[in-house]
Motif scaffolding. Structure first.
Motif, mmCIF file in Angstrom:
data_model
loop_
_atom_site.group_PDB
_atom_site.id
_atom_site.type_symbol
_atom_site.label_atom_id
_atom_site.label_comp_id
_atom_site.label_asym_id
_atom_site.label_seq_id
_atom_site.Cartn_x
_atom_site.Cartn_y
_atom_site.Cartn_z
ATOM 1 N N ALA B 550 0.959 -1.208 0.197
ATOM 2 C CA ALA B 550 0.022 0.015 0.072
ATOM 3 C C ALA B 550 0.934 1.297 -0.107
ATOM 4 O O ALA B 550 0.456 2.057 -0.600
ATOM 5 C CB ALA B 550 -0.960 -0.048 1.158
ATOM 6 N N GLU B 551 1.986 1.311 0.761
ATOM 7 C CA GLU B 551 2.890 2.605 0.749
ATOM 8 C C GLU B 551 3.435 2.524 -0.778
ATOM 9 O O GLU B 551 3.430 3.643 -1.027
ATOM 10 C CB GLU B 551 3.949 2.357 1.849
ATOM 11 N N LYS B 552 3.675 1.586 -1.240
ATOM 12 C CA LYS B 552 4.226 1.514 -2.844
ATOM 13 C C LYS B 552 3.416 2.247 -3.652
ATOM 14 O O LYS B 552 3.675 3.054 -4.449
ATOM 15 C CB LYS B 552 4.816 0.332 -3.095
ATOM 16 N N LEU B 553 2.017 1.693 -3.524
ATOM 17 C CA LEU B 553 1.099 2.088 -4.409
ATOM 18 C C LEU B 553 0.722 3.572 -4.279
ATOM 19 O O LEU B 553 0.452 4.283 -5.095
ATOM 20 C CB LEU B 553 -0.440 1.276 -4.096
ATOM 21 N N LYS B 554 0.648 4.023 -2.847
ATOM 22 C CA LYS B 554 0.641 5.348 -2.699
ATOM 23 C C LYS B 554 1.521 6.234 -3.541
ATOM 24 O O LYS B 554 1.017 7.208 -3.878
ATOM 25 C CB LYS B 554 0.233 5.835 -0.968
ATOM 26 N N ASP B 555 2.821 5.804 -3.440
ATOM 27 C CA ASP B 555 3.734 6.686 -3.867
ATOM 28 C C ASP B 555 3.410 6.892 -5.452
ATOM 29 O O ASP B 555 3.480 7.942 -5.895
ATOM 30 C CB ASP B 555 4.973 6.065 -3.492
ATOM 31 N N LYS B 556 3.115 5.445 -5.780
ATOM 32 C CA LYS B 556 2.969 5.609 -7.322
ATOM 33 C C LYS B 556 1.552 6.357 -7.845
ATOM 34 O O LYS B 556 1.604 7.121 -8.934
ATOM 35 C CB LYS B 556 2.528 4.183 -7.928
ATOM 36 N N CYS B 558 0.450 8.981 -6.382
ATOM 37 C CA CYS B 558 0.896 10.388 -6.086
ATOM 38 C C CYS B 558 1.776 10.835 -7.350
ATOM 39 O O CYS B 558 1.488 12.043 -7.896
ATOM 40 C CB CYS B 558 1.838 10.865 -4.886
ATOM 41 N N GLU B 559 2.696 10.076 -7.768
ATOM 42 C CA GLU B 559 3.487 10.375 -9.065
ATOM 43 C C GLU B 559 2.423 10.604 -10.282
ATOM 44 O O GLU B 559 2.673 11.686 -10.843
ATOM 45 C CB GLU B 559 4.306 9.178 -9.012
ATOM 46 N N ALA B 560 1.570 9.609 -10.365
ATOM 47 C CA ALA B 560 0.494 9.852 -11.548
ATOM 48 C C ALA B 560 -0.241 10.846 -11.506
ATOM 49 O O ALA B 560 -0.426 11.644 -12.176
ATOM 50 C CB ALA B 560 -0.232 8.564 -11.598
ATOM 51 N N ALA B 568 4.784 18.837 -8.959
ATOM 52 C CA ALA B 568 5.885 17.914 -8.307
ATOM 53 C C ALA B 568 5.102 16.723 -7.386
ATOM 54 O O ALA B 568 4.216 17.463 -6.803
ATOM 55 C CB ALA B 568 6.960 18.619 -7.454
ATOM 56 N N LYS B 569 5.698 15.538 -7.200
ATOM 57 C CA LYS B 569 5.081 14.601 -6.466
ATOM 58 C C LYS B 569 4.848 15.028 -5.004
ATOM 59 O O LYS B 569 3.950 14.686 -4.570
ATOM 60 C CB LYS B 569 5.986 13.141 -6.756
ATOM 61 N N GLU B 570 5.910 15.846 -4.718
ATOM 62 C CA GLU B 570 5.931 16.264 -3.142
ATOM 63 C C GLU B 570 4.576 17.209 -2.831
ATOM 64 O O GLU B 570 4.434 17.401 -1.621
ATOM 65 C CB GLU B 570 7.083 16.734 -2.875
ATOM 66 N N GLN B 571 4.221 17.799 -4.046
ATOM 67 C CA GLN B 571 3.226 18.889 -3.870
ATOM 68 C C GLN B 571 1.628 18.493 -3.705
ATOM 69 O O GLN B 571 0.702 19.057 -3.438
ATOM 70 C CB GLN B 571 3.129 19.874 -4.955
ATOM 71 N N VAL B 572 1.584 16.872 -3.968
ATOM 72 C CA VAL B 572 0.273 16.307 -3.897
ATOM 73 C C VAL B 572 0.031 15.535 -2.734
ATOM 74 O O VAL B 572 0.932 15.088 -1.991
ATOM 75 C CB VAL B 572 -0.106 15.549 -5.170
ATOM 76 N N LEU B 573 -1.230 15.453 -2.458
ATOM 77 C CA LEU B 573 -1.673 14.583 -1.339
ATOM 78 C C LEU B 573 -2.952 13.768 -1.810
ATOM 79 O O LEU B 573 -3.643 14.091 -2.601
ATOM 80 C CB LEU B 573 -1.689 15.227 -0.003
ATOM 81 N N ASP B 575 -6.404 12.493 -1.031
ATOM 82 C CA ASP B 575 -7.699 12.809 -0.425
ATOM 83 C C ASP B 575 -8.793 11.871 -0.954
ATOM 84 O O ASP B 575 -9.280 12.081 -1.929
ATOM 85 C CB ASP B 575 -7.864 14.314 -0.525
ATOM 86 N N GLY B 576 -9.216 11.145 0.072
ATOM 87 C CA GLY B 576 -10.064 9.791 -0.340
ATOM 88 C C GLY B 576 -9.641 9.209 -1.594
ATOM 89 O O GLY B 576 -8.510 9.069 -1.709
ATOM 90 N N GLN B 577 -10.631 9.365 -2.619
ATOM 91 C CA GLN B 577 -10.232 8.500 -3.837
ATOM 92 C C GLN B 577 -9.758 9.551 -4.913
ATOM 93 O O GLN B 577 -10.093 9.338 -6.067
ATOM 94 C CB GLN B 577 -11.179 7.632 -4.337
ATOM 95 N N THR B 578 -9.031 10.649 -4.607
ATOM 96 C CA THR B 578 -8.442 11.675 -5.389
ATOM 97 C C THR B 578 -7.134 11.914 -4.867
ATOM 98 O O THR B 578 -6.658 11.817 -3.908
ATOM 99 C CB THR B 578 -9.428 12.819 -5.249
ATOM 100 N N VAL B 579 -6.332 12.516 -6.089
ATOM 101 C CA VAL B 579 -5.014 13.102 -5.844
ATOM 102 C C VAL B 579 -5.210 14.561 -5.842
ATOM 103 O O VAL B 579 -5.998 15.103 -6.734
ATOM 104 C CB VAL B 579 -4.164 12.677 -6.568
ATOM 105 N N ARG B 580 -4.898 15.488 -4.825
ATOM 106 C CA ARG B 580 -5.136 16.687 -4.868
ATOM 107 C C ARG B 580 -3.936 17.555 -4.693
ATOM 108 O O ARG B 580 -2.852 17.234 -4.204
ATOM 109 C CB ARG B 580 -5.782 17.106 -3.476
ATOM 110 N N HIS B 581 -4.026 18.704 -5.380
ATOM 111 C CA HIS B 581 -2.835 19.456 -5.273
ATOM 112 C C HIS B 581 -3.661 21.046 -5.260
ATOM 113 O O HIS B 581 -4.342 21.368 -6.217
ATOM 114 C CB HIS B 581 -1.843 19.804 -6.727
ATOM 115 N N GLY B 582 -3.678 21.669 -3.993
ATOM 116 C CA GLY B 582 -4.221 22.672 -3.924
ATOM 117 C C GLY B 582 -5.745 22.576 -3.865
ATOM 118 O O GLY B 582 -6.187 21.617 -3.387
ATOM 119 N N ASP B 583 -6.454 23.472 -4.700
ATOM 120 C CA ASP B 583 -7.832 23.296 -4.903
ATOM 121 C C ASP B 583 -8.129 22.223 -6.223
ATOM 122 O O ASP B 583 -9.168 22.255 -6.614
ATOM 123 C CB ASP B 583 -8.653 24.556 -4.927
#
Ligand SMILES: Cc1cc2nc3c(=O)[nH]c(=O)nc-3n(C[C@H](O)[C@H](O)[C@H](O)COP(=O)(O)OP(=O)(O)OC[C@H]3O[C@@H](n4cnc5c(N)ncnc54)[C@H](O)[C@@H]3O)c2cc1C
Lengths: 283, 763
Positions: B550-556, B558-560, B568-573, B575-583
């Motif tokens: 799961a840790e590996k997958l979350k990393d991937k 975020c990358e996608a 950049a990957k470091e800028q996203v998180l 959130d539920g079943q989405t990947v978010r950068h700001g709004d």
């Protein structure tokens, strides 16, 4: 566990069934609960199965002045659910509660049990205990056989290969009769390691009379224990009398040994269960 | 943005996902599977326990209409392939490996001698009756006495019926015995019985001649290990084999081990060039699937006069049957290594001899060796308490391993050396809780009392349950294009609720809803490698592998997500079943053009030890020898519970199975090595109505330090102390007669005989 090749017939009359039995190595099938496992293990490989299911009139339960008539095709479940029998023959209903498991009681029949004559089965014990009369039809016509003569050994009866059991008659049952039924098996529904069916009547002076005590499971076949009965007849039904009868019962059985129970244990069970059945009767 | 609660499925009594399917009759078992053009196999088995094969006549069987092949050992090469050991694969055990078909000799009733392939199973069974087998009969070895007398030996090349001796050592046993105040010594026996899972085994195998691939349905437990064994036996590459797992009704250690049929059915399919199906029947199952237990222990316990257990010493004999199968060493070695259980016994010298006999080979069955060894130890402690005049609870509590002793090393076992430590636990706390819940103080008043014609007795005892065997387990997570998640596992489902538990763990790790997760397991095409389900390991090992994946997958993810959002990957998180950068955000569905696929392995060499205390109240009918279980209570600490509901079911089931082994189940042989218990009318299993009053309490006191979940292998172990505790309760009930049972099962005739003998002694 597949059967050998076998043919099948479902005649509509007893006469037709008897005729079919004479044609080859044939066997009656009724509920199939004993026969099918034997055939699946290929311990029996008859050429022809003659099914009783289409023959009318073999499945009746009739109460009249002669007593209780049970047709050969009467199933355990039908005895259990017939409300008349709880008073008309409480010993029978109590005994049949102990037969096998629900699914098997929905199929197993009185005639099949009597013909199969497993030494640990309940119906033959009731037949022996109650001096029942078994009606059979063969190429020679109808015969009536007393239960005391019918069972002759483990899985052995006086039935001829072309004979069919049509019914069994249990003599009338007085309401005041005292009775007890006890069996011991490894798990609920298993064949009994030993069992006792017993009844007696009580004279106005309080003495026991007409004692009938039958054993199953701890004997080659179901039979009355006359020595034990003699200990009871003419005596007051007290704990001491019952203990004497129980000892006599244990002394007059010659139990088999098998992987579930050695003979000396079965003999001890006969003593315990006779004592308890008689104590139950006296409640 | 609303505040989201993190998922917390782990630890909740989530209902089993599997049950809807099973309860609706939608389960799919091996006998439900048929392949087009399929034929049926049945096995011709040795009717004799021991003998030299003179001749196998197959001509008449081969000539029967509808028969396609009759395969005997010589069809499999100059010597048939053998089944290797999967666990403790010692070179000195190679001579005892089982050939896939009897070769030169037969060594047990039921040993496969030939395979008949026919249009139907019924025709194949007809053909069995036409096979002629001439055997020069040899004396049958049926137990320790005849194995040692050695009127015949199973393996002439080896020269004796003793295969190997296991030795467990800790401290200095002889020194401890020299200074002991009390030595209790006796001979204890536990009867041969077996796992007896719901439906017998079966396989469908199909050989693709054009692509040279083998497909096998019916795999269970250890599909990858079995694939390697099968590949070697068939002499093809392991990757040319696909093994598929279907639904099964339990395994209990026995289902899914490699048996001769695991090879014979695929081999038959290759020989006849058509799919072949084989379904074991119950009679075969009773004489062919692994048997278990069957031990005799001559063991002594040394104590000080204040009740400290100073040492254990002695010799046990394991009747292993005719061959050493894949895991045949586990039970015998466990008897010696785990006899000290949860007690601090510093000085140990215990040995187990594995004997070869003309009986069905044995293997593991729930609590292998542990059920037996706990019987011996708990009996010894009660015998000691009575000699010392000590309370049976007090003496036990006093000897329990303490938390400050952890990690506490158990005896080291050789020759396949294994060192193991108890990992964590508050053993006395669980003991105390069991006493309170059971009402030990109040019930003590019943001990030995005759009430309404029955003698009442109670007993209490503690146990440990090992789990989480390494070396590793694999998990693969795939985020599908529609945003759902597929989990592929090397663990296999044997009825333990694997799907539910793994979904819980995944849902928490990935913060995803339950219904978006699909768990697939046990088939060799899913992950590169897998170890399977044994030694209470799937939850701990498979679950931990999921956490890593799961840790590996979350990393991937975020990358996608970052790529899609142009940052950049470091800028996203996530959130539920989405990947978010700001709004700005992108959903898991359609996140990348390809499914995102990761695989991870969890490595672990350290075992976990769940532990507990159980107590029983019984009564004995002296007129029949019948024992009634009035109450049975189990209290166990498993570190961390993934699902209390499924675990509770396992705990109760384990106890019922233990009661079966204590009272009912017995594989009986006669002196010619013929199995006397060939059906379930003679081999007695506990039924739903036999033991109604069982309670199980599960705790999370001390998590395991050895895995990220903190979980300990659990669910298997409730069975372990049952034989010892019940026997102690029976002895307690019959204390006025001085009855001390030393042998299982406690069949009514055995109990009655003990009572009868005691009365004769007293008179
Ligand atoms: C698991 C299990 C547990 C059981 N436990 C018990 C138990 O505790 N107590 C008990 O009493 N029974 C028990 N039984 C047996 C069961 O009650 C059988 O149904 C019964 O004994 C035979 O009846 P059936 O109608 O099934 O006979 P079938 O199996 O059809 O026939 C049995 C034999 O009787 C012959 N036969 C049948 N009907 C007639 C007839 N009218 N005239 C002449 N011959 C006939 C057949 O040819 C055959 O040889 C058990 C069976 C099973 C499978």
């Amino acid at each position: 566990m597949k059967l050998s090749p076998v043919r099948y017939a479902a005649p509509t009359s007893v006469e037709e069934a008897v005729a079919l039995l004479a044609t080859c190595d044939a066997k009656i099938i009724s509920g199939g609960q004993s026969l099918m496992p034997i055939m699946a293990f290929r311990l029996a490989s008859p050429e022809l199965l003659v099914d009783l299911k289409k023959i009318k009139g073999l499945g009746d339960i009739v109460l009249d002045s002669e007593g209780l008539h049970l047709g050969a095709k009467v199933k355990w479940i039908e005895i259990e659910t017939d409300v008349r029998l709880k008073t008309a023959h409480p010993l029978l209903t109590k005994a049949i509660e102990h037969v096998a498991h629900y699914q098997i009681r929905n199929r197993g029949t009185v005639g099949g049990s009597l013909a199969h004559a497993d030494p640990a089965s309940e119906m033959p014990a009731i037949a022996a205990c109650c001096d029942a009369v078994i009606s059979v039809v063969g190429s020679g016509g109808l015969r009536k056989i007393n239960a005391a003569d019918f069972f002759v050994g483990a899985l052995q009866t006086r039935l001829e290969p072309d004979e069919i059991i049509v019914k069994i008659l249990l003599p009338p049952w007085p309401a005041t009769r005292r009775w007890g039924f006890q069996e011991f098996s490894r798990r609920r529904g298993d064949f009994a390691l030993a069992g006792i069916a017993a009844y007696f009547d009580v004279e106005p002076d309080g003495r026991a009379t007409n004692a009938h005590i039958a054993v199953f499971g701890a004997s080659d076949y179901q039979r009355r224990l006359t020595g034990a009965e003699a200990e009871l007849n003419g005596k007051k039904p007290t704990a001491d009398t019952f203990a004497a009868a129980a000892r006599a019962a244990a002394a007059e059985v010659d139990p088999p040994s098998d992987i579930h129970a050695p003979a000396d244990y079965r003999r001890a069970l006969v003593e315990t269960l006779t004592g308890r059945a008689l104590a139950d009767a006296n409640r | 943005m609303t505040l989201r609660q993190p998922n917390s499925f782990v630890g909740r009594p989530v209902e089993r996902i599997e049950d809807l399917r099973f309860l609706r009759g939608k389960g799919f078992y091996i006998s439900d599977l048929s392949r087009p053009n399929q034929l049926h196999a049945v096995i011709f088995r040795s009717p004799e326990a021991h003998g030299r094969i003179k001749r196998i006549g197959i001509e008449r069987a081969r000539a029967l209409k509808g028969v396609h092949a009759v395969i005997i050992a010589s069809d499999l090469g100059p010597t048939p392939p053998h089944i290797p050991l999967r666990l403790q694969p010692l070179p000195e055990l190679v001579p005892f490996h089982q050939p896939m078909l009897a070769f030169e000799k037969v060594r047990y009733v039921g040993e496969p001698v030939a395979v008949v392939v026919a249009d139907t199973a019924a025709i194949a069974e007809d053909a069995l009756e036409l096979i002629e087998l001439d055997i020069e009969t040899l004396p049958a070895i049926t137990g320790r006495a005849s194995a040692e007398a050695a009127q015949s030996v199973l393996f002439e090349g080896h020269g004796s019926n003793e295969a190997l001796v296991w030795t467990a050592v800790r401290g200095n046993a002889d020194a401890a015995f020299a200074k002991a105040d009390l030595i209790i010594k006796d001979t204890f026996r536990v009867q041969r019985h077996a796992a007896m899972f719901m439906e017998p085994r079966g396989f469908v195998a199909e050989w693709q001649a054009d692509t040279q691939r083998m497909q096998v349905w019916g795999a269970a437990k250890v599909a990858w290990a079995n694939r390697r064994i099968l590949a070697t036996a068939l002499q093809i590459d392991e990757h040319a084999i696909d093994m598929f797992e279907l639904d099964v009704g339990g395994g209990f250690g026995s289902r899914g081990e490699f048996y001769p049929e695991d090879y014979l059915i695929p081999a038959a399919a290759r020989i006849v060039g058509r799919p072949v199906k084989w379904i074991e029947d119950r009679r075969e199952h009773l004489m062919c699937a692994n048997h278990a237990r069957d031990i005799e222990c001559n063991v002594e316990m040394a104590l000080s006069k204040d009740g400290l257990i100073l040492g254990l010493r002695g010799m046990s004999y394991s009747d292993n049957g005719a061959y050493l199968r894949t895991n045949g060493s586990v039970g015998p070695r466990n008897i010696s290594q785990f006899m000290s259980g949860p007690y601090k016994i510093e000085n140990i010298h215990l040995q187990t001899t594995m004997l070869t006999t003309n009986k069905t080979p044995s293997g593991t069955f729930r609590g292998p060796g542990r059920f037996e060894t706990d019987f011996v130890r708990e009996r010894l402690i009660d015998l000691a308490a009575s000699q010392l005049g000590m309370d049976r609870a007090v003496i036990r509590r006093k000897n329990l391993v303490r938390d400050e002793d952890m990690p506490y090393p158990l005896a080291t076992i050789t020759p396949y050396e294994s060192v193991t430590d108890l990992d964590s636990g508050d053993y006395p706390a669980v003991f105390d809780l069991c006493m309170t819940e059971f009402g030990w103080a109040e019930k003590s008043a019943l001990a030995g009392k005759l009430i309404d014609g029955r003698y009442h007795g109670i007993a209490i005892g503690s146990f440990i349950e090992g789990g989480a065997a390494g070396p590793k387990e694999d998990a693969r997570l795939v985020l599908e294009l529609d945003g759902t998640l597929t989990v592929y596992l090397g663990s296999s489902a044997v009825g333990q609720g694997l799907q539910t538990i793994m979904t819980q763990i995944t849902a928490d790790a990935m913060e995803m809803p339950f219904d978006q997760i699909r768990v697939l397991h046990g088939s060799t095409s899913h992950v590169k490698d897998g170890f399977g389900s044994y030694h209470s390991r799937s939850t701990v090992m498979g679950g931990s592998a999921i956490l890593l994946a799961a840790e590996k997958l979350k990393d991937k993810i975020c990358e996608a997500g970052a790529a899609a959002l142009g940052c950049a990957k470091e800028q996203v998180l996530i959130d539920g079943q989405t990947v978010r950068h700001g709004d700005r955000s992108v959903s898991f569905a359609g996140l990348s053009p390809e499914p995102i696929d990761v695989e991870a392995s969890f490595f672990n060499k350290k075992y976990t030890y769940a532990y507990g205390t159980q107590a029983a109240h019984v009564s004995v009918d002296p007129g029949t020898g019948h024992v009634r279980v009035h109450e049975y209570l189990s209290v166990e600490d498993v570190g961390r519970m993934i699902n209390p509901l499924t675990l509770h079911g396992q705990a109760i089931g384990a106890i019922v199975q233990g009661l079966g082994g204590t009272f009912l189940e017995h594989l009986i042989y006669d002196e010619n090595g013929q199995l006397q218990t060939g059906s379930l009318a003679d081999y007695l299993l506990p039924t739903a109505s036999d033991f109604p009053k069982i309670r199980a309490i599960t705790l999370e006191l001390k998590p395991s330090p050895n895995n990220p979940l903190g979980a300990k292998g659990a669910g298997e172990g409730g069975i372990i102390p049952v034989g010892g505790i019940i026997t102690n309760a029976v002895a307690n009930a019959l204390s006025s007669l001085g009855v001390e049972p030393m042998e299982l099962p406690l069949s009514p005739s055995r109990v009655w005989k003990l009572i009868d003998d005691a009365r004769k002694r007293i008179v």
